[in-house]
Design an enzyme around this catalytic site. Structure first.
Site, PDB file in Angstrom:
ATOM      1  N   SER A  30       0.829  -1.214   0.000  1.00 22.73           N
ATOM      2  CA  SER A  30       0.000   0.000   0.000  1.00 22.73           C
ATOM      3  C   SER A  30       0.855   1.251   0.000  1.00 22.73           C
ATOM      4  O   SER A  30       1.703   1.422   0.873  1.00 22.73           O
ATOM      5  CB  SER A  30      -0.872   0.069   1.251  1.00 22.73           C
ATOM      6  OG  SER A  30      -1.721  -1.015   1.320  1.00 22.73           O
ATOM      7  N   HIS A  61      -3.869   0.562  -4.236  1.00 19.92           N
ATOM      8  CA  HIS A  61      -3.233  -0.573  -4.903  1.00 19.92           C
ATOM      9  C   HIS A  61      -3.640  -0.550  -6.357  1.00 19.92           C
ATOM     10  O   HIS A  61      -4.817  -0.651  -6.675  1.00 19.92           O
ATOM     11  CB  HIS A  61      -3.746  -1.901  -4.338  1.00 19.92           C
ATOM     12  CG  HIS A  61      -3.160  -2.271  -3.037  1.00 19.92           C
ATOM     13  ND1 HIS A  61      -2.136  -3.168  -2.915  1.00 19.92           N
ATOM     14  CD2 HIS A  61      -3.447  -1.874  -1.797  1.00 19.92           C
ATOM     15  CE1 HIS A  61      -1.825  -3.306  -1.646  1.00 19.92           C
ATOM     16  NE2 HIS A  61      -2.608  -2.534  -0.940  1.00 19.92           N
ATOM     17  N   HIS A  83      -5.490  -9.613  -1.161  1.00 16.70           N
ATOM     18  CA  HIS A  83      -5.523  -9.845   0.286  1.00 16.70           C
ATOM     19  C   HIS A  83      -6.666 -10.795   0.645  1.00 16.70           C
ATOM     20  O   HIS A  83      -7.728 -10.765   0.024  1.00 16.70           O
ATOM     21  CB  HIS A  83      -5.753  -8.537   1.036  1.00 16.70           C
ATOM     22  CG  HIS A  83      -4.744  -7.475   0.744  1.00 16.70           C
ATOM     23  ND1 HIS A  83      -4.838  -6.668  -0.356  1.00 16.70           N
ATOM     24  CD2 HIS A  83      -3.626  -7.095   1.417  1.00 16.70           C
ATOM     25  CE1 HIS A  83      -3.813  -5.821  -0.356  1.00 16.70           C
ATOM     26  NE2 HIS A  83      -3.061  -6.064   0.695  1.00 16.70           N
ATOM     27  N   TYR A  85      -8.563 -10.506   3.140  1.00 12.92           N
ATOM     28  CA  TYR A  85      -9.757  -9.769   3.604  1.00 12.92           C
ATOM     29  C   TYR A  85     -10.650  -9.296   2.456  1.00 12.92           C
ATOM     30  O   TYR A  85     -11.798  -8.931   2.673  1.00 12.92           O
ATOM     31  CB  TYR A  85      -9.380  -8.590   4.508  1.00 12.92           C
ATOM     32  CG  TYR A  85      -8.526  -7.515   3.855  1.00 12.92           C
ATOM     33  CD1 TYR A  85      -9.059  -6.632   2.919  1.00 12.92           C
ATOM     34  CD2 TYR A  85      -7.183  -7.395   4.183  1.00 12.92           C
ATOM     35  CE1 TYR A  85      -8.273  -5.666   2.323  1.00 12.92           C
ATOM     36  CE2 TYR A  85      -6.384  -6.430   3.586  1.00 12.92           C
ATOM     37  CZ  TYR A  85      -6.933  -5.576   2.661  1.00 12.92           C
ATOM     38  OH  TYR A  85      -6.156  -4.625   2.058  1.00 12.92           O
ATOM     39  N   GLU A  86     -10.101  -9.300   1.237  1.00 11.31           N
ATOM     40  CA  GLU A  86     -10.930  -8.909   0.094  1.00 11.31           C
ATOM     41  C   GLU A  86     -11.917 -10.022  -0.261  1.00 11.31           C
ATOM     42  O   GLU A  86     -12.789  -9.838  -1.103  1.00 11.31           O
ATOM     43  CB  GLU A  86     -10.044  -8.614  -1.126  1.00 11.31           C
ATOM     44  CG  GLU A  86      -9.200  -7.363  -0.973  1.00 11.31           C
ATOM     45  CD  GLU A  86      -8.251  -7.168  -2.143  1.00 11.31           C
ATOM     46  OE1 GLU A  86      -8.663  -6.581  -3.144  1.00 11.31           O
ATOM     47  OE2 GLU A  86      -7.098  -7.621  -2.044  1.00 11.31           O
ATOM     48  N   ALA A 113       2.833  -2.131   4.081  1.00 12.41           N
ATOM     49  CA  ALA A 113       2.583  -1.109   5.084  1.00 12.41           C
ATOM     50  C   ALA A 113       2.203  -1.856   6.359  1.00 12.41           C
ATOM     51  O   ALA A 113       1.477  -2.843   6.301  1.00 12.41           O
ATOM     52  CB  ALA A 113       1.430  -0.227   4.635  1.00 12.41           C
ATOM     53  N   MET A 211      -1.602  -7.084   7.229  1.00  9.89           N
ATOM     54  CA  MET A 211      -2.597  -8.013   6.670  1.00  9.89           C
ATOM     55  C   MET A 211      -2.168  -8.629   5.339  1.00  9.89           C
ATOM     56  O   MET A 211      -2.999  -9.017   4.528  1.00  9.89           O
ATOM     57  CB  MET A 211      -3.927  -7.262   6.457  1.00  9.89           C
ATOM     58  CG  MET A 211      -4.435  -6.538   7.687  1.00  9.89           C
ATOM     59  SD  MET A 211      -5.858  -5.515   7.258  1.00  9.89           S
ATOM     60  CE  MET A 211      -5.987  -4.495   8.742  1.00  9.89           C
ATOM     61  N   SER A 212      -0.868  -8.724   5.122  1.00 14.59           N
ATOM     62  CA  SER A 212      -0.418  -9.267   3.823  1.00 14.59           C
ATOM     63  C   SER A 212       0.872 -10.059   4.018  1.00 14.59           C
ATOM     64  O   SER A 212       1.181 -10.500   5.117  1.00 14.59           O
ATOM     65  CB  SER A 212      -0.169  -8.104   2.851  1.00 14.59           C
ATOM     66  OG  SER A 212       0.925  -7.329   3.269  1.00 14.59           O
ATOM     67  N   ASN A 235       1.898   3.579  10.915  1.00 17.15           N
ATOM     68  CA  ASN A 235       1.122   4.052  12.073  1.00 17.15           C
ATOM     69  C   ASN A 235       1.511   3.238  13.293  1.00 17.15           C
ATOM     70  O   ASN A 235       2.082   2.160  13.157  1.00 17.15           O
ATOM     71  CB  ASN A 235      -0.383   3.873  11.800  1.00 17.15           C
ATOM     72  CG  ASN A 235      -0.735   2.422  11.500  1.00 17.15           C
ATOM     73  OD1 ASN A 235      -0.545   1.956  10.371  1.00 17.15           O
ATOM     74  ND2 ASN A 235      -1.191   1.708  12.503  1.00 17.15           N
ATOM     75  N   HIS A 247      -6.973   4.123   6.947  1.00 15.45           N
ATOM     76  CA  HIS A 247      -6.275   3.778   5.695  1.00 15.45           C
ATOM     77  C   HIS A 247      -5.564   5.000   5.080  1.00 15.45           C
ATOM     78  O   HIS A 247      -4.512   4.862   4.467  1.00 15.45           O
ATOM     79  CB  HIS A 247      -7.272   3.175   4.701  1.00 15.45           C
ATOM     80  CG  HIS A 247      -6.656   2.577   3.472  1.00 15.45           C
ATOM     81  ND1 HIS A 247      -5.676   1.597   3.527  1.00 15.45           N
ATOM     82  CD2 HIS A 247      -6.845   2.821   2.160  1.00 15.45           C
ATOM     83  CE1 HIS A 247      -5.314   1.268   2.296  1.00 15.45           C
ATOM     84  NE2 HIS A 247      -6.016   1.995   1.448  1.00 15.45           N
TER      85      HIS A 247
HETATM   86  N1  HPA Z   1      -2.662  -3.103  11.498  1.00 11.77           N
HETATM   87  C1  HPA Z   1      -2.780  -4.001  10.508  1.00 11.77           C
HETATM   88  N2  HPA Z   1      -2.415  -3.744   9.270  1.00 11.77           N
HETATM   89  C2  HPA Z   1      -1.888  -2.553   8.989  1.00 11.77           C
HETATM   90  C3  HPA Z   1      -1.732  -1.555   9.974  1.00 11.77           C
HETATM   91  C4  HPA Z   1      -2.145  -1.854  11.300  1.00 11.77           C
HETATM   92  O1  HPA Z   1      -2.045  -1.044  12.232  1.00 11.77           O
HETATM   93  N3  HPA Z   1      -1.165  -0.482   9.374  1.00 11.77           N
HETATM   94  C5  HPA Z   1      -0.994  -0.809   8.066  1.00 11.77           C
HETATM   95  N4  HPA Z   1      -1.420  -2.063   7.826  1.00 11.77           N
END
Ligand code: HPA
Length: 274
Positions: A30, A61, A83, A85-86, A113, A211-212, A235, A247
């Protein structure tokens, strides 16, 4: 469930568009797509034109394979990934990687990310992935084994090659880019974590969460690719600094590290013993 037949058809389509087998596959996370714009003799294949390729649905993406050269080394970049989650199955998530294995691309650089679980990290930090933790039950290797890629029960003792991690640290030092090194904790998402989950991940030994990456790395390791993983900390994990995770900030932080990210990857690829 994608089968070898589909992998072969997709990989042969990709193979028909390239002159030589890339030495590297680079998966761009990302906000980190800029590396692909940096390639020389650049050509793009949209995911939607490749037989059986799923389509990426996430903002930030793109959905294409970018072929080109970085310091004269042939590279294939996945600008956008799939992903769990998609709604994709694990098999679909790793479909592009299986195509890379079929084409015999030897090296993989995965980027992402990630949120920080370590109180000493800050957004904008880059973390070399030393290892990962996936307690989530599903695996891309569940089901019939792809025997031509690797064994039923595959070794995971050094999925993020130690020698490449050392090389990455050297490159960081040469460029004056400070790098963290830590454990990436896989969460299936799409919700960001609760504060209690971040605490638990910290106790379990994770430094960053995302998440990847892990499904792709498992398949690459199974197929014997040499792997490097790089997380861009976008973050702080929920509860660490009393903030809300969204996001937009993930995309923004990726944008801010763009230059050092590209410089670092370029140097690592040039120095990697290919
Ligand atoms: N958690 C999970 N996935 C992420 C995060 C997060 O804080 N930041 C970017 N991808």
């Amino acid at each position: 469930m994608p089968e070898m037949k589909q992998v072969v058809e997709a990989a042969e389509y990709i193979g028909s568009k390239i002159q030589e087998i890339p030495r590297f596959c680079v998966v761009l996370g990302s906000g980190l797509g800029a590396l692909a714009d940096h390639l020389k003799d650049r050509r793009e294949i949209e995911f939607k034109d490749i037989p059986y390729f799923p389509e990426s649905t996430v903002v930030g993406h793109k959905g294409s394979l970018v072929i080109g050269r970085l310091n004269d080394i042939p590279v294939i970049a996945l600008q956008g990934r799939f992903h769990y989650y998609e709604g994709y199955s694990m098999d679909e998530v790793v479909f592009p990687l299986r195509c890379m294995l079929y084409l015999k691309v030897p090296n993989l650089i995965v980027t992402n990310a990630a949120g920080s679980v370590d109180v000493n990290y800050r957004p904008g930090d880059l973390m070399i992935i030393r290892d990962h933790i996936k307690l989530h039950g599903d695996s891309p290797l569940r089901g019939p084994n792809f025997d031509n890629f690797g064994p039923r029960f595959n070794d995971m003792s050094d999925p993020y090659s130690k020698d490449i991690r050392e090389l990455a640290k050297e490159c960081g030092e040469e460029l004056g880019i400070s790098l963290k090194e830590g454990v990436y904790y896989y969460m299936p998402g799409p919700s960001y974590e609760t504060a209690s989950e971040i605490k638990a991940i910290n106790i379990l030994g994770g430094h960053a969460v995302g998440m990847s990456t892990v499904p792709e790395v498992i398949v690459a390791a199974h197929g014997g690719m040499k792997v490097m993983g790089l997380s861009c900390i976008t973050n702080m994990g929920t509860g660490i600094l009393d903030q809300v995770v969204g996001h937009e900030e993930v995309i923004k932080a990726g944008d801010e590290v763009k230059e050092k990210f590209i410089a670092l990857l370029e140097r690592i690829i040039s120095r990697w013993n290919r």
